[in-house]
Write an enzyme that holds these catalytic residues in place. Structure first.
Site, short mmCIF file in Angstrom:
data_model
loop_
_atom_site.label_atom_id
_atom_site.label_comp_id
_atom_site.label_asym_id
_atom_site.label_seq_id
_atom_site.Cartn_x
_atom_site.Cartn_y
_atom_site.Cartn_z
CG HIS A 5 -1.71 1.21 1.44
ND1 HIS A 5 -2.78 1.51 0.62
CD2 HIS A 5 -1.65 2.21 2.34
CE1 HIS A 5 -3.33 2.64 1.02
NE2 HIS A 5 -2.65 3.09 2.05
CG HIS A 29 0.88 8.91 1.31
ND1 HIS A 29 1.24 8.25 2.48
CD2 HIS A 29 -0.47 8.92 1.30
CE1 HIS A 29 0.14 7.89 3.14
NE2 HIS A 29 -0.91 8.28 2.43
#
Length: 304
Positions: free
Chosen positions: A57, A132
């Site tokens: 992930h 991110h």
């Protein structure tokens, strides 16, 4: 994340190995770096959609740049707060979700990569970066690292899932797709029937890379698979019990044919989770809780 921590320990202990340049194994064990090549012959003709494929992930987030601007995936409020230098240091603790590089993940056996990308403000060359919360490495650098591994392991297949795009116009998408072509060339697998994707078929074509592109731009290139071919339902919970129930339900409901399927065995922090563990970060707040997930569910990606 728990699985990745265990992998790092194995890497240090030398139980995960790569073949020598001569092609001989460095251990009597089956090496995770070549696990696809080592599968028994009766699985070579099984569609990849019927195999469990380990993945990660936010695969690229083993490093983020706290000196870079806050990413366009963040709210205006976060961007204002990030003007305080300490805020970015705290953000980094919650943005880093991996502790292995692309190469280390590949050597550990990871074959599905969850990728989120963005342009960077003020970047004149229109380079694309992983993102991110904070900006990571250049996408080009990551692609080249993956390609280097695949060249050395010609029977391993990877799934690259580009599922989030930020601050990208048509020129940025063209730039990204050109980078993908330059990196992988003939290793790219054209979109076709999911059921025809077997190890043997890919080995015969010398194809090693499936690119999933969650944007209408995929229609312009035969080697870009539509995002709908690899749905990834998200539990969005901090509860292990709710996560397990969600995984079991979505697995039972997945389409029997025509697509792959991602099981996201991850816990997601909420605002209050971050507030309570602000200094400790993601690793010290949610990772240890993941230890309660049964081993059978500790797969970041599972093909349907």
């Amino acid at each position: 994340m728990l699985a990745v921590r265990k992998v790092r320990r194995k890497l240090r202990m030398g139980t995960i190995c790569s073949p020598n340049p001569s092609g001989t194994k460095t251990s009597s064990e089956v090496c995770n770096a070549d696990w696809m090549a080592s599968l028994p012959p009766h699985l070579h003709n099984v569609p990849l959609s019927n195999l469990a494929i380990p993945g990660s992930h936010d695969s690229f987030s083993y490093w983020v740049d706290e000196k870079s601007p806050v990413g366009p995936d963040q709210t205006a409020a976060i961007k204002r707060l990030a003007r305080i230098s300490l805020v970015k240091k705290l953000m980094k603790k919650w943005s880093v979700t991996q502790n292995l590089t692309f190469r280390e993940q590949l050597e550990a056996g990871i074959r599905y990569f969850d990728l989120r990308v963005s342009s960077k403000p003020g970047d004149a060359d229109q380079e694309i970066y992983f993102i991110h919360g904070l900006f990571g490495i250049k996408v080009w650098d990551g692609l080249m690292e993956i390609d280097s591994f695949l060249t050395q392991h010609p029977q391993e297949i990877v799934f690259l899932d580009f599922n989030h795009f930020y601050a990208m116009d048509e020129a940025h998408h063209k730039r990204l797709v050109l980078r993908i072509q330059e990196a992988f060339g003939n290793k790219l697998c054209s979109a076709c029937s999911v059921e025809s994707m077997t190890l043997r078929a890919l080995w015969e074509k010398k194809c090693q890379v499936l690119i999933f592109y969650h944007c209408p731009f995929y229609k312009q290139y035969p080697f870009l698979w539509p995002g709908k071919k690899i749905p990834a339902p998200w539990a969005n919970t901090t509860s292990v019990r709710k996560l397990i129930l969600f995984l079991e339900t979505t697995l039972s409901e997945r389409a029997p044919r025509g697509s792959f399927h991602v099981s996201q065995a991850i816990l997601t922090p909420r605002v209050k989770t971050i507030a309570r563990g602000l200094v400790g970060g993601l690793k010290n707040t949610l990772v240890h809780r993941s230890a309660l997930i049964p081993v059978s569910l500790l797969r970041f990606s599972r093909s349907s």
